[in-house]
Design a protein around this motif. Structure first.
Motif, PDB file in Angstrom:
ATOM      1  N   GLN A   1      20.733  -8.616  -7.091  1.00 13.59           N
ATOM      2  CA  GLN A   1      21.022  -7.020  -7.396  1.00 13.59           C
ATOM      3  C   GLN A   1      19.651  -6.356  -6.932  1.00 13.59           C
ATOM      4  O   GLN A   1      19.848  -5.490  -6.560  1.00 13.59           O
ATOM      5  CB  GLN A   1      21.747  -7.551  -8.878  1.00 13.59           C
ATOM      6  N   ASN A   2      18.638  -7.051  -7.487  1.00 14.50           N
ATOM      7  CA  ASN A   2      17.220  -5.790  -7.666  1.00 14.50           C
ATOM      8  C   ASN A   2      16.598  -6.094  -6.478  1.00 14.50           C
ATOM      9  O   ASN A   2      15.789  -5.373  -5.769  1.00 14.50           O
ATOM     10  CB  ASN A   2      16.741  -5.666  -9.277  1.00 14.50           C
ATOM     11  N   LEU A   3      17.167  -6.812  -5.667  1.00 14.22           N
ATOM     12  CA  LEU A   3      16.665  -6.551  -4.169  1.00 14.22           C
ATOM     13  C   LEU A   3      17.280  -6.161  -2.787  1.00 14.22           C
ATOM     14  O   LEU A   3      18.564  -6.296  -3.051  1.00 14.22           O
ATOM     15  CB  LEU A   3      16.749  -8.576  -3.526  1.00 14.22           C
ATOM     16  N   ALA A   4      16.535  -5.416  -2.680  1.00  7.21           N
ATOM     17  CA  ALA A   4      16.918  -4.034  -2.048  1.00  7.21           C
ATOM     18  C   ALA A   4      16.967  -3.698  -1.009  1.00  7.21           C
ATOM     19  O   ALA A   4      17.792  -3.179   0.254  1.00  7.21           O
ATOM     20  CB  ALA A   4      15.958  -2.461  -2.257  1.00  7.21           C
TER      21      ALA A   4
ATOM     22  N   GLN B   1       8.619   2.008  -8.069  1.00  3.98           N
ATOM     23  CA  GLN B   1       9.006   1.253  -8.910  1.00  3.98           C
ATOM     24  C   GLN B   1       9.332  -0.430  -7.673  1.00  3.98           C
ATOM     25  O   GLN B   1      10.542  -0.401  -7.967  1.00  3.98           O
ATOM     26  CB  GLN B   1      10.055   1.822  -9.670  1.00  3.98           C
ATOM     27  N   ALA B   2       8.028  -1.066  -7.540  1.00  4.48           N
ATOM     28  CA  ALA B   2       8.859  -1.957  -6.093  1.00  4.48           C
ATOM     29  C   ALA B   2       7.601  -3.122  -6.123  1.00  4.48           C
ATOM     30  O   ALA B   2       6.561  -2.218  -6.357  1.00  4.48           O
ATOM     31  CB  ALA B   2       8.958  -1.682  -5.519  1.00  4.48           C
ATOM     32  N   VAL B   3       8.134  -4.081  -5.149  1.00  2.70           N
ATOM     33  CA  VAL B   3       7.188  -4.991  -5.128  1.00  2.70           C
ATOM     34  C   VAL B   3       7.896  -5.362  -3.504  1.00  2.70           C
ATOM     35  O   VAL B   3       8.497  -6.085  -3.253  1.00  2.70           O
ATOM     36  CB  VAL B   3       6.588  -6.353  -5.667  1.00  2.70           C
ATOM     37  N   PHE B   4       6.734  -6.147  -2.741  1.00  2.00           N
ATOM     38  CA  PHE B   4       7.083  -6.686  -0.979  1.00  2.00           C
ATOM     39  C   PHE B   4       6.347  -8.148  -1.204  1.00  2.00           C
ATOM     40  O   PHE B   4       5.032  -7.920  -1.974  1.00  2.00           O
ATOM     41  CB  PHE B   4       6.128  -5.710  -0.389  1.00  2.00           C
TER      42      PHE B   4
ATOM     43  N   LYS C   1       0.947  -1.438  -0.067  1.00  2.00           N
ATOM     44  CA  LYS C   1      -0.191  -0.008  -0.048  1.00  2.00           C
ATOM     45  C   LYS C   1       0.590   1.176   0.035  1.00  2.00           C
ATOM     46  O   LYS C   1       0.248   1.939  -0.623  1.00  2.00           O
ATOM     47  CB  LYS C   1      -0.755  -0.408   1.148  1.00  2.00           C
ATOM     48  N   ILE C   2       2.236   1.558   0.389  1.00  2.00           N
ATOM     49  CA  ILE C   2       3.478   2.277   1.159  1.00  2.00           C
ATOM     50  C   ILE C   2       3.738   2.640  -0.686  1.00  2.00           C
ATOM     51  O   ILE C   2       3.803   3.580  -0.910  1.00  2.00           O
ATOM     52  CB  ILE C   2       3.887   1.706   1.533  1.00  2.00           C
ATOM     53  N   ILE C   3       4.155   1.579  -1.668  1.00  2.00           N
ATOM     54  CA  ILE C   3       4.927   1.453  -2.559  1.00  2.00           C
ATOM     55  C   ILE C   3       3.908   2.043  -3.222  1.00  2.00           C
ATOM     56  O   ILE C   3       4.441   2.476  -4.586  1.00  2.00           O
ATOM     57  CB  ILE C   3       4.814  -0.062  -3.062  1.00  2.00           C
ATOM     58  N   ALA C   4       2.634   2.087  -3.222  1.00  2.98           N
ATOM     59  CA  ALA C   4       1.565   2.110  -4.638  1.00  2.98           C
ATOM     60  C   ALA C   4       1.693   3.583  -3.882  1.00  2.98           C
ATOM     61  O   ALA C   4       1.146   4.277  -5.055  1.00  2.98           O
ATOM     62  CB  ALA C   4       0.440   1.495  -4.148  1.00  2.98           C
ATOM     63  N   LYS C   5       1.183   4.009  -2.628  1.00  7.32           N
ATOM     64  CA  LYS C   5       0.709   5.144  -2.670  1.00  7.32           C
ATOM     65  C   LYS C   5       2.126   6.182  -2.760  1.00  7.32           C
ATOM     66  O   LYS C   5       1.799   7.479  -3.522  1.00  7.32           O
ATOM     67  CB  LYS C   5       1.197   6.150  -1.115  1.00  7.32           C
ATOM     68  N   ARG C   6       3.303   5.818  -2.903  1.00  6.21           N
ATOM     69  CA  ARG C   6       4.486   6.844  -2.937  1.00  6.21           C
ATOM     70  C   ARG C   6       4.269   6.275  -4.546  1.00  6.21           C
ATOM     71  O   ARG C   6       5.433   6.607  -5.241  1.00  6.21           O
ATOM     72  CB  ARG C   6       5.731   5.901  -2.479  1.00  6.21           C
TER      73      ARG C   6
ATOM     74  N   GLN D   1       5.186   0.749  12.784  1.00  8.70           N
ATOM     75  CA  GLN D   1       6.523   1.129  11.985  1.00  8.70           C
ATOM     76  C   GLN D   1       6.540   1.529  10.415  1.00  8.70           C
ATOM     77  O   GLN D   1       7.869   1.576  10.110  1.00  8.70           O
ATOM     78  CB  GLN D   1       6.939  -0.123  12.646  1.00  8.70           C
ATOM     79  N   VAL D   2       5.446   1.001  10.365  1.00  5.91           N
ATOM     80  CA  VAL D   2       5.986  -0.025   9.054  1.00  5.91           C
ATOM     81  C   VAL D   2       6.294   1.865   7.934  1.00  5.91           C
ATOM     82  O   VAL D   2       6.976   1.189   6.434  1.00  5.91           O
ATOM     83  CB  VAL D   2       4.517   0.118   7.944  1.00  5.91           C
ATOM     84  N   VAL D   3       6.025   3.392   8.088  1.00  3.92           N
ATOM     85  CA  VAL D   3       6.338   3.745   7.214  1.00  3.92           C
ATOM     86  C   VAL D   3       8.267   4.475   8.028  1.00  3.92           C
ATOM     87  O   VAL D   3       8.460   4.838   7.139  1.00  3.92           O
ATOM     88  CB  VAL D   3       5.797   5.053   7.658  1.00  3.92           C
ATOM     89  N   GLU D   4       8.381   4.694   9.174  1.00  4.19           N
ATOM     90  CA  GLU D   4       9.957   4.152   9.225  1.00  4.19           C
ATOM     91  C   GLU D   4      10.228   3.129   8.413  1.00  4.19           C
ATOM     92  O   GLU D   4      11.470   3.587   8.212  1.00  4.19           O
ATOM     93  CB  GLU D   4      10.198   3.978  10.813  1.00  4.19           C
ATOM     94  N   ILE D   5      10.427   2.118   8.361  1.00  5.74           N
ATOM     95  CA  ILE D   5      10.926   0.890   7.764  1.00  5.74           C
ATOM     96  C   ILE D   5      10.581   1.176   6.349  1.00  5.74           C
ATOM     97  O   ILE D   5      11.853   1.225   5.575  1.00  5.74           O
ATOM     98  CB  ILE D   5      10.369  -0.658   8.475  1.00  5.74           C
ATOM     99  N   ALA D   6       9.781   1.271   5.946  1.00  2.00           N
ATOM    100  CA  ALA D   6       9.715   2.261   4.900  1.00  2.00           C
ATOM    101  C   ALA D   6      11.052   3.037   3.997  1.00  2.00           C
ATOM    102  O   ALA D   6      11.670   3.272   3.280  1.00  2.00           O
ATOM    103  CB  ALA D   6       8.336   2.221   3.670  1.00  2.00           C
ATOM    104  N   ASN D   7      10.515   3.734   5.092  1.00  2.00           N
ATOM    105  CA  ASN D   7      11.783   4.922   4.728  1.00  2.00           C
ATOM    106  C   ASN D   7      13.053   4.891   4.977  1.00  2.00           C
ATOM    107  O   ASN D   7      14.149   5.005   4.272  1.00  2.00           O
ATOM    108  CB  ASN D   7      11.332   6.287   5.564  1.00  2.00           C
ATOM    109  N   PHE D   8      13.677   3.873   6.151  1.00  2.00           N
ATOM    110  CA  PHE D   8      14.961   3.045   6.054  1.00  2.00           C
ATOM    111  C   PHE D   8      15.417   2.357   4.777  1.00  2.00           C
ATOM    112  O   PHE D   8      16.558   2.086   3.960  1.00  2.00           O
ATOM    113  CB  PHE D   8      14.608   1.791   7.335  1.00  2.00           C
ATOM    114  N   LEU D   9      14.005   1.464   3.629  1.00  2.00           N
ATOM    115  CA  LEU D   9      14.731   0.766   3.459  1.00  2.00           C
ATOM    116  C   LEU D   9      15.293   1.621   1.846  1.00  2.00           C
ATOM    117  O   LEU D   9      14.569   1.267   0.636  1.00  2.00           O
ATOM    118  CB  LEU D   9      13.228  -0.168   2.583  1.00  2.00           C
ATOM    119  N   GLU D  10      14.570   3.101   1.587  1.00  2.00           N
ATOM    120  CA  GLU D  10      14.420   3.771   0.874  1.00  2.00           C
ATOM    121  C   GLU D  10      12.770   3.581  -0.343  1.00  2.00           C
ATOM    122  O   GLU D  10      13.690   3.144  -2.170  1.00  2.00           O
ATOM    123  CB  GLU D  10      15.530   3.729  -0.113  1.00  2.00           C
ATOM    124  N   ILE D  11      12.527   2.891   0.059  1.00  2.00           N
ATOM    125  CA  ILE D  11      11.081   2.928  -1.086  1.00  2.00           C
ATOM    126  C   ILE D  11      10.671   3.757  -1.549  1.00  2.00           C
ATOM    127  O   ILE D  11      10.196   4.528  -0.556  1.00  2.00           O
ATOM    128  CB  ILE D  11       9.626   1.522   0.040  1.00  2.00           C
TER     129      ILE D  11
END
Length: 265
Positions: free
Chosen positions: A63-66, A39-42, A31-36, A255-265
């Motif tokens: 290599q594209n596993l971030a 170009q990713a999938v979880f 949902k965060i990926i779609a909102k932002r 925590q999902v938003v903080e995790i998404a920020n850490f992962l640079e999603i």
């Protein structure tokens, strides 16, 4: 909010767990990926404990596993597989998210505890100044105890079936937050303001209760880390005793938003 097209330029993220069917993280992160518009999938990764080292080693070649997140039973075992640890991971000895650095190194951190506290506050609950009883001393418990200590909980009683394991957690946290944590017993359970189950007991309907619900009183708040089922047998029993209950899903949403920020999603 539509799903993004997955193509050759997409980045891949996931969660490593065993079991994995009950995990809600992919839903929340996608949902965060779609909102932002990323170009990713979880996706979920079902990995047994004895295969974790092999699996994570293989991810370095992807290599594209971030990056990836982790839950039971991998939050402590992953430490030895990280190249660098963040400040909360160093204090707790637990990791629930790992990202790939520019040089390819794995950087690990934990947001479980911070997410748990944020989730409580989102529901109008503040652990600052409270007496806490927490059952468990694994990865989630370590992160939650550290965050509660940082938040200003007055006293944190840690109980575990293995007392030596609980003692390790207590000593580790008291080194960072002197005198805040103590061994948990029946008296601590009865007098706590907030009671937390940080074990995996409750994932299955036939699991034994992690905490004696007959010792609970209606003035107490009883909280879970388990997200599915949303209402565990412990929470049902606590509610029957008149307790206010706090569901495990709030730890994820905290925590999902903080995790998404850490992962640079």
């Amino acid at each position: 909010m539509g799903a993004n097209l997955i193509d050759g330029s997409s980045k891949v993220y996931g969660i490593i767990a065993d079991p994995v069917a009950q995990i809600r993280t992919p839903e929340a992160m996608n949902k965060i990926i779609a909102k932002r518009g990323s170009q990713a999938v979880f996706v979920p990764f079902h990995v047994h404990a004895d295969n974790l080292r092999t699996f994570v080693a293989g991810l370095k070649a992807w290599q594209n596993l971030a990056g990836f997140t982790l839950t039971v039973p991998h939050k402590e075992a992953i430490l030895a597989l990280c190249d660098h640890l963040g400040p909360m991971a160093k204090i707790t000895g637990s990791v629930n998210v790992v990202r790939r650095a520019a040089d390819g190194a794995w950087e690990g951190e934990t947001y479980d505890g911070l997410g748990f506290v944020a989730g409580m506050r989102s529901q109008g609950l503040d652990p600052a100044g409270a007496k806490i009883y927490i059952q468990g001393s694994g990865g989630a418990a370590k992160a939650i105890v550290a965050a509660l200590a940082e938040t200003g909980a007055a006293r944190i009683s840690v109980a575990n079936r293995s007392q030596p394991r609980a003692a390790i957690l207590i000593n580790r946290l008291n080194a960072a937050y002197p005198g805040r944590c103590v061994p948990g017993g029946a008296a601590d359970l009865a007098t706590a303001d907030i009671v937390i189950n940080a074990t995996s007991l409750g994932l299955h309907e036939n699991d034994p209760l992690p905490i004696d619900v007959s010792a609970l009183s209606s003035r107490q708040i009883v909280a879970e880390v388990i997200m599915q089922p949303q209402v565990t047998p412990l929470l049902r029993g606590a509610r029957a005793r008149g307790c206010r209950v706090h569901e495990g899903i709030h730890m994820l949403t905290g925590q999902v938003v903080e995790i998404a920020n850490f992962l640079e999603i």
